[in-house]
Design an enzyme around this catalytic site. Structure first.
Site, PDB file in Angstrom:
ATOM      1  N   ALA A  99      10.253   8.714  -8.736  1.00 33.13           N
ATOM      2  CA  ALA A  99       9.401   7.903  -7.868  1.00 33.13           C
ATOM      3  C   ALA A  99       8.245   8.745  -7.329  1.00 33.13           C
ATOM      4  O   ALA A  99       8.385   9.948  -7.143  1.00 33.13           O
ATOM      5  CB  ALA A  99      10.217   7.350  -6.706  1.00 33.13           C
ATOM      6  N   ASP A 100       7.113   8.079  -7.084  1.00 31.64           N
ATOM      7  CA  ASP A 100       6.023   8.750  -6.386  1.00 31.64           C
ATOM      8  C   ASP A 100       5.944   8.165  -4.975  1.00 31.64           C
ATOM      9  O   ASP A 100       6.777   7.334  -4.601  1.00 31.64           O
ATOM     10  CB  ASP A 100       4.695   8.619  -7.149  1.00 31.64           C
ATOM     11  CG  ASP A 100       4.240   7.173  -7.340  1.00 31.64           C
ATOM     12  OD1 ASP A 100       4.645   6.292  -6.545  1.00 31.64           O
ATOM     13  OD2 ASP A 100       3.461   6.923  -8.277  1.00 31.64           O
ATOM     14  N   SER A 101       4.967   8.587  -4.195  1.00 28.28           N
ATOM     15  CA  SER A 101       4.910   8.148  -2.795  1.00 28.28           C
ATOM     16  C   SER A 101       4.720   6.636  -2.673  1.00 28.28           C
ATOM     17  O   SER A 101       5.293   6.010  -1.782  1.00 28.28           O
ATOM     18  CB  SER A 101       3.818   8.894  -2.035  1.00 28.28           C
ATOM     19  OG  SER A 101       2.565   8.694  -2.646  1.00 28.28           O
TER      20      SER A 101
END
Length: 78
Positions: A35-37
């Site tokens: 996941a990214d932000s």
């Protein structure tokens, strides 16, 4: 696995497109599940909608793993 954990797992699989086998309580959203932000913000919003809880920004920053999400939701729902 608790009902909360199963529902969290389903949301994570749907939002991140990861294999359900990788979604364990110790799995980090960023390090293990890719996941990214933006993904993490979307996950928090999905958890809020699914469980009818509010996750403040300061609490969201502490939810780093699947298990963290389950614990927070269980506590907030009690």
């Amino acid at each position: 696995m608790s009902d909360t954990a199963e529902r969290v797992k389903k949301i994570v699989v749907e939002h991140l497109g990861v294999d359900a086998d990788k979604v364990t309580e110790g799995a980090s959203f960023i390090d293990d599940l890719g996941a990214d932000s933006l993904d993490t913000v979307e996950l928090v919003m999905a958890f809020e909608e699914e469980f009818g809880v509010e996750i403040p920004d300061d609490a969201a920053e502490t939810i780093l793993t699947v298990g963290d999400a389950v614990k927070f939701i269980d506590k907030a729902s009690a």
